[in-house]
Design an enzyme around this catalytic site. Sequence first.
Site, mmCIF file in Angstrom:
data_model
loop_
_atom_site.group_PDB
_atom_site.id
_atom_site.type_symbol
_atom_site.label_atom_id
_atom_site.label_comp_id
_atom_site.label_asym_id
_atom_site.label_seq_id
_atom_site.Cartn_x
_atom_site.Cartn_y
_atom_site.Cartn_z
ATOM 1 N N LYS A 1 93.247 11.215 44.073
ATOM 2 C CA LYS A 1 93.159 9.942 44.788
ATOM 3 C C LYS A 1 91.747 9.629 45.288
ATOM 4 C CE LYS A 1 97.489 8.286 45.005
ATOM 5 N NZ LYS A 1 97.868 6.906 44.650
ATOM 6 N N SER B 1 101.470 7.584 51.345
ATOM 7 C CA SER B 1 102.343 8.705 51.723
ATOM 8 C C SER B 1 101.549 9.968 52.000
ATOM 9 C CB SER B 1 103.357 8.978 50.606
ATOM 10 O OG SER B 1 102.694 9.366 49.424
ATOM 11 N N GLU C 1 108.246 11.310 35.890
ATOM 12 C CA GLU C 1 108.784 10.919 37.192
ATOM 13 C C GLU C 1 109.861 11.913 37.623
ATOM 14 O OE1 GLU C 1 108.834 6.205 37.730
ATOM 15 O OE2 GLU C 1 110.081 6.842 36.039
ATOM 16 N N GLY D 1 113.416 9.169 41.203
ATOM 17 C CA GLY D 1 112.441 8.087 41.306
ATOM 18 C C GLY D 1 112.051 7.544 39.947
ATOM 19 N N ASP E 1 111.869 4.546 38.631
ATOM 20 C CA ASP E 1 111.651 3.095 38.600
ATOM 21 C C ASP E 1 110.795 2.665 37.407
ATOM 22 O OD1 ASP E 1 109.767 4.572 40.396
ATOM 23 O OD2 ASP E 1 108.677 2.675 40.358
ATOM 24 N N SER F 1 97.808 16.571 39.359
ATOM 25 C CA SER F 1 97.239 15.527 40.211
ATOM 26 C C SER F 1 96.833 15.968 41.609
ATOM 27 C CB SER F 1 98.213 14.350 40.314
ATOM 28 O OG SER F 1 99.445 14.761 40.881
#
Length: 326
Positions: free
Chosen positions: A57, A82, A208, A212, A214, A308
């Site tokens: 990030k 989050s 995913e 979750g 989506d 990640s």
Amino acid sequence: MTTTTPPITLDDVRDAAAQLKGVAHRTPVLRSRTLDELVGAEVFLKCENFQRIGAFKFRGAYNAASRLTPEQLARGIAAYSSGNHAQAVALAARELGTTAVIVMPEDTPASKLAATAGYGAEIVTYDRYNGDRVAIGEALAAERGLSLIPPYEHPHVMAGQGTAALELLEEVGELDAVLTPVGGGGLIAGTATAVKGLNPGTRVIGVEPEAGDDTKRSLAAGRRVSIPVPRTIADGQAADIPGELTFSVNRRLVDEIALVSDEEIKDAMRFAFERLKIVVEPSGATPLAALLAGRAGRVTGRVGLIVSGGNIDSERFALLCANKQS
């Protein structure tokens, strides 16, 4: 949202890499003969758990924040997250000599709250299951005159995240497939832009948690689909709907979405710790989980994984990596 012009291009990812040079870490790529033998492929793990703030990030947050004007920086930055984007924006703000206010779920792991505060950010909490973090963040930014940097719905953020894959390809060469976690879709959008821009034939596979899914549902439907806020150990992937900008990229460039269970994520975390000697948080372990559990179909040849992040406290890590269910 369908766009005729892509929100980001390979040139944007390359520009982000230049912006991040000397600021972000060029993270290591690890190999494991045991892993290769288990999955029947040559696997290259791009370890963003060694990135500043412990996750990819920082790339997107700094790329976006560093492009603000002096006047915008003087007023400060706002974000909602989050955990990992929160830390990334807080550190980017400190590096650039400004302040940050971060909207975070009240059930955010304590280590992520402490780290964000430790970088000097002000934290505003909310209930992730009943509150709207986007509305809260936008209202806060408007009230205080702050520049809002969202966790994925921003071209500079997406381009910055894509620099991890760009580095991976520069180091190891062409790959047959690249697997990456999917939350709001910024990492995979940047990854897919870099990968497909350099090697159009490389498969880009998102992963995913089962709760979750989506993005998987959205790609199948051809439009963004909303789900209840996921309850999963992969807190960094607890998105209920893909971003508009990210989905406009991912519907064009992502080949497949694989799903993994929480137990498979735990197995991958244990494997990474015991065999690779690295600590990976649940969200960062999902691509490895998909590979180990065969959730991405038959993946052969040369395969890249974006690990990640590794932001998890020792108590929670020990709990999740404890004995398997009998």
